[in-house]
Write a protein that holds these residues in place. Structure first.
Motif, PDB file in Angstrom:
ATOM      1  N   LEU A 195     -73.468  19.434 -32.983  1.00 21.89           N
ATOM      2  CA  LEU A 195     -73.841  20.415 -34.200  1.00 21.89           C
ATOM      3  C   LEU A 195     -72.812  20.276 -35.231  1.00 21.89           C
ATOM      4  O   LEU A 195     -71.396  20.248 -34.771  1.00 21.89           O
ATOM      5  CB  LEU A 195     -73.792  21.716 -33.633  1.00 21.89           C
ATOM      6  CG  LEU A 195     -74.135  22.966 -34.476  1.00 21.89           C
ATOM      7  CD1 LEU A 195     -75.768  23.129 -34.657  1.00 21.89           C
ATOM      8  CD2 LEU A 195     -73.643  24.286 -33.638  1.00 21.89           C
ATOM      9  N   MET A 196     -73.245  20.162 -36.233  1.00 26.34           N
ATOM     10  CA  MET A 196     -72.477  20.027 -37.469  1.00 26.34           C
ATOM     11  C   MET A 196     -72.800  21.387 -38.582  1.00 26.34           C
ATOM     12  O   MET A 196     -73.804  21.193 -38.966  1.00 26.34           O
ATOM     13  CB  MET A 196     -72.446  18.753 -38.015  1.00 26.34           C
ATOM     14  CG  MET A 196     -71.531  18.588 -39.097  1.00 26.34           C
ATOM     15  SD  MET A 196     -69.883  18.069 -38.438  1.00 26.34           S
ATOM     16  CE  MET A 196     -69.612  16.844 -39.668  1.00 26.34           C
ATOM     17  N   LEU A 197     -72.085  22.312 -38.907  1.00 28.84           N
ATOM     18  CA  LEU A 197     -72.142  22.989 -39.792  1.00 28.84           C
ATOM     19  C   LEU A 197     -71.146  22.592 -41.273  1.00 28.84           C
ATOM     20  O   LEU A 197     -69.898  22.579 -40.919  1.00 28.84           O
ATOM     21  CB  LEU A 197     -71.814  24.531 -39.589  1.00 28.84           C
ATOM     22  CG  LEU A 197     -72.300  25.136 -38.308  1.00 28.84           C
ATOM     23  CD1 LEU A 197     -72.032  26.653 -37.863  1.00 28.84           C
ATOM     24  CD2 LEU A 197     -74.042  24.943 -38.327  1.00 28.84           C
ATOM     25  N   LYS A 198     -71.990  22.573 -42.108  1.00 29.27           N
ATOM     26  CA  LYS A 198     -71.110  22.295 -43.381  1.00 29.27           C
ATOM     27  C   LYS A 198     -71.522  23.101 -44.677  1.00 29.27           C
ATOM     28  O   LYS A 198     -72.578  23.149 -44.994  1.00 29.27           O
ATOM     29  CB  LYS A 198     -71.674  20.758 -44.003  1.00 29.27           C
ATOM     30  CG  LYS A 198     -71.497  19.524 -43.171  1.00 29.27           C
ATOM     31  CD  LYS A 198     -72.033  18.566 -43.868  1.00 29.27           C
ATOM     32  CE  LYS A 198     -72.237  17.249 -42.971  1.00 29.27           C
ATOM     33  NZ  LYS A 198     -72.774  15.997 -43.695  1.00 29.27           N
ATOM     34  N   GLY A 199     -70.263  23.751 -44.879  1.00 27.31           N
ATOM     35  CA  GLY A 199     -70.395  24.920 -45.953  1.00 27.31           C
ATOM     36  C   GLY A 199     -71.465  25.950 -45.684  1.00 27.31           C
ATOM     37  O   GLY A 199     -72.274  26.378 -46.991  1.00 27.31           O
ATOM     38  N   VAL A 200     -71.933  26.383 -44.467  1.00 17.54           N
ATOM     39  CA  VAL A 200     -72.909  27.183 -44.324  1.00 17.54           C
ATOM     40  C   VAL A 200     -72.862  28.551 -44.794  1.00 17.54           C
ATOM     41  O   VAL A 200     -71.818  29.306 -44.350  1.00 17.54           O
ATOM     42  CB  VAL A 200     -73.549  27.186 -42.840  1.00 17.54           C
ATOM     43  CG1 VAL A 200     -74.800  28.056 -42.509  1.00 17.54           C
ATOM     44  CG2 VAL A 200     -73.915  25.677 -42.465  1.00 17.54           C
ATOM     45  N   LEU A 216     -75.717  32.550 -35.229  1.00 21.89           N
ATOM     46  CA  LEU A 216     -76.681  31.927 -34.108  1.00 21.89           C
ATOM     47  C   LEU A 216     -78.126  31.790 -34.448  1.00 21.89           C
ATOM     48  O   LEU A 216     -78.737  30.857 -34.049  1.00 21.89           O
ATOM     49  CB  LEU A 216     -76.607  32.966 -32.845  1.00 21.89           C
ATOM     50  CG  LEU A 216     -75.348  32.680 -32.079  1.00 21.89           C
ATOM     51  CD1 LEU A 216     -75.376  33.808 -30.759  1.00 21.89           C
ATOM     52  CD2 LEU A 216     -74.886  31.441 -31.888  1.00 21.89           C
ATOM     53  N   LYS A 217     -78.650  32.960 -35.276  1.00 21.52           N
ATOM     54  CA  LYS A 217     -79.974  32.753 -35.816  1.00 21.52           C
ATOM     55  C   LYS A 217     -80.226  31.578 -36.640  1.00 21.52           C
ATOM     56  O   LYS A 217     -81.239  30.802 -36.562  1.00 21.52           O
ATOM     57  CB  LYS A 217     -80.597  33.824 -36.460  1.00 21.52           C
ATOM     58  CG  LYS A 217     -80.988  35.031 -35.367  1.00 21.52           C
ATOM     59  CD  LYS A 217     -81.612  36.204 -36.086  1.00 21.52           C
ATOM     60  CE  LYS A 217     -80.527  37.572 -36.212  1.00 21.52           C
ATOM     61  NZ  LYS A 217     -80.715  38.515 -37.197  1.00 21.52           N
ATOM     62  N   LEU A 218     -79.262  31.146 -37.429  1.00 21.28           N
ATOM     63  CA  LEU A 218     -79.497  30.101 -38.373  1.00 21.28           C
ATOM     64  C   LEU A 218     -79.363  28.701 -37.630  1.00 21.28           C
ATOM     65  O   LEU A 218     -80.018  27.788 -37.973  1.00 21.28           O
ATOM     66  CB  LEU A 218     -78.367  29.779 -39.256  1.00 21.28           C
ATOM     67  CG  LEU A 218     -78.073  31.212 -40.446  1.00 21.28           C
ATOM     68  CD1 LEU A 218     -77.009  31.069 -41.381  1.00 21.28           C
ATOM     69  CD2 LEU A 218     -79.418  31.460 -41.208  1.00 21.28           C
ATOM     70  N   ILE A 219     -78.518  28.561 -36.408  1.00 17.50           N
ATOM     71  CA  ILE A 219     -78.449  27.498 -35.723  1.00 17.50           C
ATOM     72  C   ILE A 219     -79.756  27.336 -35.042  1.00 17.50           C
ATOM     73  O   ILE A 219     -80.162  25.997 -34.841  1.00 17.50           O
ATOM     74  CB  ILE A 219     -77.376  27.467 -34.850  1.00 17.50           C
ATOM     75  CG1 ILE A 219     -75.826  27.611 -35.641  1.00 17.50           C
ATOM     76  CG2 ILE A 219     -77.275  26.370 -33.813  1.00 17.50           C
ATOM     77  CD1 ILE A 219     -74.728  27.783 -34.679  1.00 17.50           C
ATOM     78  N   ALA A 220     -80.256  28.462 -34.473  1.00 19.26           N
ATOM     79  CA  ALA A 220     -81.556  28.390 -33.789  1.00 19.26           C
ATOM     80  C   ALA A 220     -82.772  27.920 -34.573  1.00 19.26           C
ATOM     81  O   ALA A 220     -83.817  27.675 -34.114  1.00 19.26           O
ATOM     82  CB  ALA A 220     -81.937  29.663 -33.256  1.00 19.26           C
ATOM     83  N   GLY A 221     -82.486  28.157 -35.943  1.00 21.63           N
ATOM     84  CA  GLY A 221     -83.543  27.992 -36.922  1.00 21.63           C
ATOM     85  C   GLY A 221     -84.617  29.085 -37.156  1.00 21.63           C
ATOM     86  O   GLY A 221     -85.645  28.880 -37.575  1.00 21.63           O
ATOM     87  N   ARG A 248     -79.422  15.568 -37.297  1.00 24.75           N
ATOM     88  CA  ARG A 248     -80.703  15.830 -37.938  1.00 24.75           C
ATOM     89  C   ARG A 248     -80.632  17.350 -38.469  1.00 24.75           C
ATOM     90  O   ARG A 248     -80.181  18.225 -37.862  1.00 24.75           O
ATOM     91  CB  ARG A 248     -82.006  15.955 -36.874  1.00 24.75           C
ATOM     92  CG  ARG A 248     -82.124  14.437 -36.524  1.00 24.75           C
ATOM     93  CD  ARG A 248     -83.636  14.444 -35.959  1.00 24.75           C
ATOM     94  NE  ARG A 248     -83.358  14.870 -34.516  1.00 24.75           N
ATOM     95  CZ  ARG A 248     -82.855  14.245 -33.371  1.00 24.75           C
ATOM     96  NH1 ARG A 248     -82.635  13.223 -33.569  1.00 24.75           N
ATOM     97  NH2 ARG A 248     -82.955  15.224 -32.214  1.00 24.75           N
ATOM     98  N   ARG A 249     -81.295  17.418 -39.859  1.00 25.28           N
ATOM     99  CA  ARG A 249     -81.252  18.836 -40.506  1.00 25.28           C
ATOM    100  C   ARG A 249     -81.970  19.809 -39.699  1.00 25.28           C
ATOM    101  O   ARG A 249     -83.107  19.644 -39.328  1.00 25.28           O
ATOM    102  CB  ARG A 249     -81.589  18.702 -42.050  1.00 25.28           C
ATOM    103  CG  ARG A 249     -81.164  19.780 -42.690  1.00 25.28           C
ATOM    104  CD  ARG A 249     -81.426  19.290 -44.241  1.00 25.28           C
ATOM    105  NE  ARG A 249     -80.242  18.490 -44.725  1.00 25.28           N
ATOM    106  CZ  ARG A 249     -80.641  17.344 -45.619  1.00 25.28           C
ATOM    107  NH1 ARG A 249     -81.857  17.186 -46.100  1.00 25.28           N
ATOM    108  NH2 ARG A 249     -79.645  16.614 -46.065  1.00 25.28           N
ATOM    109  N   VAL A 250     -81.323  20.872 -39.636  1.00 16.67           N
ATOM    110  CA  VAL A 250     -82.130  22.159 -38.873  1.00 16.67           C
ATOM    111  C   VAL A 250     -82.925  22.936 -39.754  1.00 16.67           C
ATOM    112  O   VAL A 250     -82.453  23.238 -40.868  1.00 16.67           O
ATOM    113  CB  VAL A 250     -81.199  22.981 -38.143  1.00 16.67           C
ATOM    114  CG1 VAL A 250     -81.910  24.330 -37.755  1.00 16.67           C
ATOM    115  CG2 VAL A 250     -80.240  22.390 -37.023  1.00 16.67           C
ATOM    116  N   SER A 251     -84.066  22.847 -39.823  1.00 17.52           N
ATOM    117  CA  SER A 251     -85.033  23.615 -40.650  1.00 17.52           C
ATOM    118  C   SER A 251     -86.044  24.510 -40.170  1.00 17.52           C
ATOM    119  O   SER A 251     -86.853  25.128 -40.675  1.00 17.52           O
ATOM    120  CB  SER A 251     -85.887  22.488 -41.597  1.00 17.52           C
ATOM    121  OG  SER A 251     -86.613  21.640 -40.822  1.00 17.52           O
TER     122      SER A 251
END
Ligand code: ADP
Length: 294
Positions: A12-17, A58-63, A77-80
């Motif tokens: 998992l990678m969060l970049k400037g979220v 968590l909700k953002l990571i879960a999409g 892969r981008r989470v959308s």
């Protein structure tokens, strides 16, 4: 040991979220430029004051909700949107009262079209993992709070997500039950090597469970510190020498969130005055790696 995934890509990678909620009542900046990299099989605990955006993250990571800035990558892969690779577990287990434990655990597999024999075998396997095999025929009203959470955990694990996102799952439990569940969760994690992101406001819980504790500032949530916890597993009690020091360190951080120079400089440039809401001092991201060698 936690590893990077395929070809060294972080799990998992969060970049400037960032996340800003907009409603008729106005805008709420919940998260501000979160950068976080998580390895495959790593156990991350996120601690932070109430309302700092932990559940939102968590909700953002879960999409299940959309971020308003930055990028979230799962296995590169981008989470959308939601995916079967990322499963969110809530504080409330939300089990079906009309189904017994076994059928609750099997439910997701049934919906996924898995045949009865296969789903029964998988459900029994995870029930054994969380020490609930004897309660397969029990109904939800016959279970204690801790057992309900174990069913919820089994129901999540049976779907074999690569990443388990846990939102204060043990917050409503008494200390003794929580301690037992910590042991069982660790056993399940050691057996399955899932990547776990676990939100809690309980610092002891974070230190006991995590490979790395990520400390958030007040809202809008930002990362103040990332603290590796290098202790042998399974961690069976809170009596490790030095654990109190680590807990104190995190508690002090939460009382007086310390932003990194980079964060603070960025905010000063932006002129948004976030620093007025938290007591700020200047320090680099620091770690206590090596203090608790196993
Ligand atoms: P935490 O989990 O750290 O307690 P949350 O992620 O629940 O924090 O909330 C962060 C902030 O975002 C809070 O101020 C909360 O009121 C706000 N918030 C959360 N969800 C929504 C929403 N759906 N709409 C508007 N504001 C929200």
């Amino acid at each position: 040991m936690a590893n990077f995934g395929l070809y060294g890509v972080p799990k998992l990678m969060l970049k400037g979220v960032s996340k800003t909620y907009a409603s008729a009542r106005g805008r709420t900046d919940a998260l501000h430029k979160i950068d976080l990299s998580v390895k495959s099989g790593e156990f991350i605990c996120i601690v932070g004051p109430s309302g700092c955006g932990k559940s939102t993250l968590l909700k953002l990571i879960a999409g299940l909700d959309a971020h308003t800035g930055g990028e979230i990558l799962a296995d590169g892969r981008r989470v959308s949107g939601p995916g079967t690779d990322r499963l969110l577990m809530f504080q409330e287990p939300a089990l079906f009262p009309w189904l017994n434990v076994l059928h609750n655990v099997e439910f997701g597999l049934k919906m996924a079209g898995i045949n009865e024999k296969e789903r029964r075998a998988k459900a029994l396997q995870v029930l054994e993992l969380v020490n609930l095999l004897k309660f397969g025929n029990a109904y939800v009203h016959e279970l204690s709070g801790g057992m309900k959470q174990k069913v919820a955990l089994a129901r999540a694990l049976v779907m074999e997500p690569q990443m388990l996102l846990m939102d204060e799952p043990f917050a409503a439990l008494d200390a003794q039950t929580r301690a037992t569940l910590h042991e069982e969760l660790q056993q399940a994690w050691l057996a399955t090597k899932k990547t776990i992101i676990f939100v809690t406001h309980n610092i002891e819980e974070a230190v006991r469970l995590a490979d790395r504790v990520v400390v958030f500032s007040n809202r809008p949530g930002r990362i103040c510190r990332e603290i590796p916890v290098n202790m042998a597993r399974p961690r069976e009690s809170y009596s490790y020498a030095g654990i109190a020091g680590l807990i104190e360190e995190i508690a002090a951080e939460l009382k007086n969130p310390v932003l990194t120079e980079q964060d603070t400089a960025r905010e000063e440039l932006r002129g948004e005055g976030y620093s007025q809401k938290v007591s700020v001092s200047y320090t680099a991201h620091s770690s206590v790696a090596g203090r608790f060698q196993s």
